[in-house]
Write a protein that holds these residues in place. Structure first.
Motif, short mmCIF file in Angstrom:
data_model
loop_
_atom_site.label_atom_id
_atom_site.label_comp_id
_atom_site.label_asym_id
_atom_site.label_seq_id
_atom_site.Cartn_x
_atom_site.Cartn_y
_atom_site.Cartn_z
N TRP A 135 -4.55 0.99 6.16
CA TRP A 135 -3.43 -0.59 6.41
C TRP A 135 -2.37 -0.56 6.28
N ILE A 172 -9.59 -4.62 2.89
CA ILE A 172 -9.68 -4.56 1.51
C ILE A 172 -10.41 -5.01 0.59
N VAL A 229 -2.54 -0.04 -4.16
CA VAL A 229 -2.61 -0.96 -3.55
C VAL A 229 -2.30 -2.04 -4.74
N ILE A 271 0.86 -1.34 0.17
CA ILE A 271 0.07 0.14 -0.23
C ILE A 271 0.66 1.22 -0.69
N ALA A 285 -6.57 3.40 3.03
CA ALA A 285 -5.75 2.78 2.81
C ALA A 285 -4.33 2.96 3.80
N CYS A 324 -2.81 6.71 -4.58
CA CYS A 324 -2.64 6.02 -3.87
C CYS A 324 -2.85 4.76 -4.53
#
Length: 295
Positions: free
Chosen positions: A128, A160, A84, A19, A125, A82
């Motif tokens: 996370w 997620i 992931v 992430i 996130a 961002c």
């Protein structure tokens, strides 16, 4: 001005849960990895070369794709982004409905304009990264070396999964032609067979590949392999191999000075006429025009 990757070679990267929030990571070559990649663009733009074709992700858009296709960041506008990465094997273990898993096997990214959802997921996130841990594929650690605690990591993984499902649901709403969810889930074993067939096609499409070759790689008969692949991925095995060859041809047209005849052979097309037919259909122009316009 767009900056193409320094190298046209394709780097193999290991899968991993990762992430990142902030500026784009540096990319010096095309790369691929066995993850489902989620790109959230809150401000600015990202310009990729994906599978050989230029791709722009704009502010408010979410892009989801199986990162096994060669891709590289060729330019970015300053902004808020961002990323992931979720290992594909982990996504398979979630047992998502078929209408949600099939788009992930597509050769093209799934792009949805959903700014509110993108902002909400990007905000979450950041936590996370602290709970699950992860490091920049380029080597810069963006989160703790390990999860803060097992409970926190487990909750983060559930969140997620929920985020990915929300993105896929938003995408299906934005694309009404998407198949309706019948409520059933694709067995993980079948998804793995399909992903292995797709991987085999990507690895060997430059040679004289046959359906029997792909089926043998996953220990299926050709007829069964074709049925399973088409039902899950939404395209036939032959169409998928052609997509891989077209993507490779586009990549070589944009990143090398190879002659068109050399590219046709290197991408796996059996004849120059087949190369022109499929690449022209995909690009809406001849290969030479595509190269000239893109440059």
């Amino acid at each position: 001005m767009t900056q193409w990757p320094i190298s046209d070679a394709v780097e193999e990267m290991p899968p991993g849960l990762w992430i990142r929030r902030g500026a784009p990571p540096p990319m010096f070559s095309m790369h691929r990895h066995d993850d489902v990649e989620i790109n959230l663009v809150l401000e600015g733009q990202l310009h990729y070369l994906f599978g050989g074709e230029p791709l722009t992700i704009r502010a408010g858009e979410i892009a989801v794709f199986w990162a096994a296709q060669p891709h590289g960041l060729i330019d970015s506008r300053t902004g808020d982004m961002c990323w992931v990465h979720v290992p594909f094997s982990m996504v398979l273990s979630w047992g998502l409905p078929e209408a949600q898993t099939a788009p992930l096997l597509s050769a093209q990214p799934l792009i949805t304009h959903a700014p509110e959802l993108a902002a909400r997921i990007a905000h979450t996130a950041e936590r996370w990264g602290e709970e699950v841990g992860g490091s920049d594929p380029g080597g810069t650690a963006d989160a703790a070396d390990g999860p803060a605690d097992e409970d926190g990591a487990e909750i983060a993984l559930l969140e997620i999964q929920a985020a990915l499902r929300r993105i896929l649901r938003a995408s299906s709403r934005a694309r009404p032609e998407a198949p309706a969810d019948g409520g059933g889930s694709v067995p993980a074993a079948r998804l793995r067979q399909v992903s292995d067939m797709a991987q085999f096609a990507r690895d060997h499409h430059r040679s004289a590949l046959t359906i029997a070759d792909v089926a043998a790689a996953v220990h299926l008969t050709p007829s069964h392999a074709m049925t399973v692949f088409r039902r899950t991925a939404g395209v036939t095995l032959g169409e998928y191999v052609t997509m891989c060859r077209v993507a490779e041809a586009q990549r070589l047209l944009l990143t090398t000075s190879m002659r068109v005849t050399e590219i046709a052979e290197a991408a796996g097309f059996g004849s120059l006429s087949s190369f022109y037919q499929h690449v022209s259909a995909a690009c809406g122009m001849t290969p030479r025009e595509y190269r000239r316009q893109a440059r």
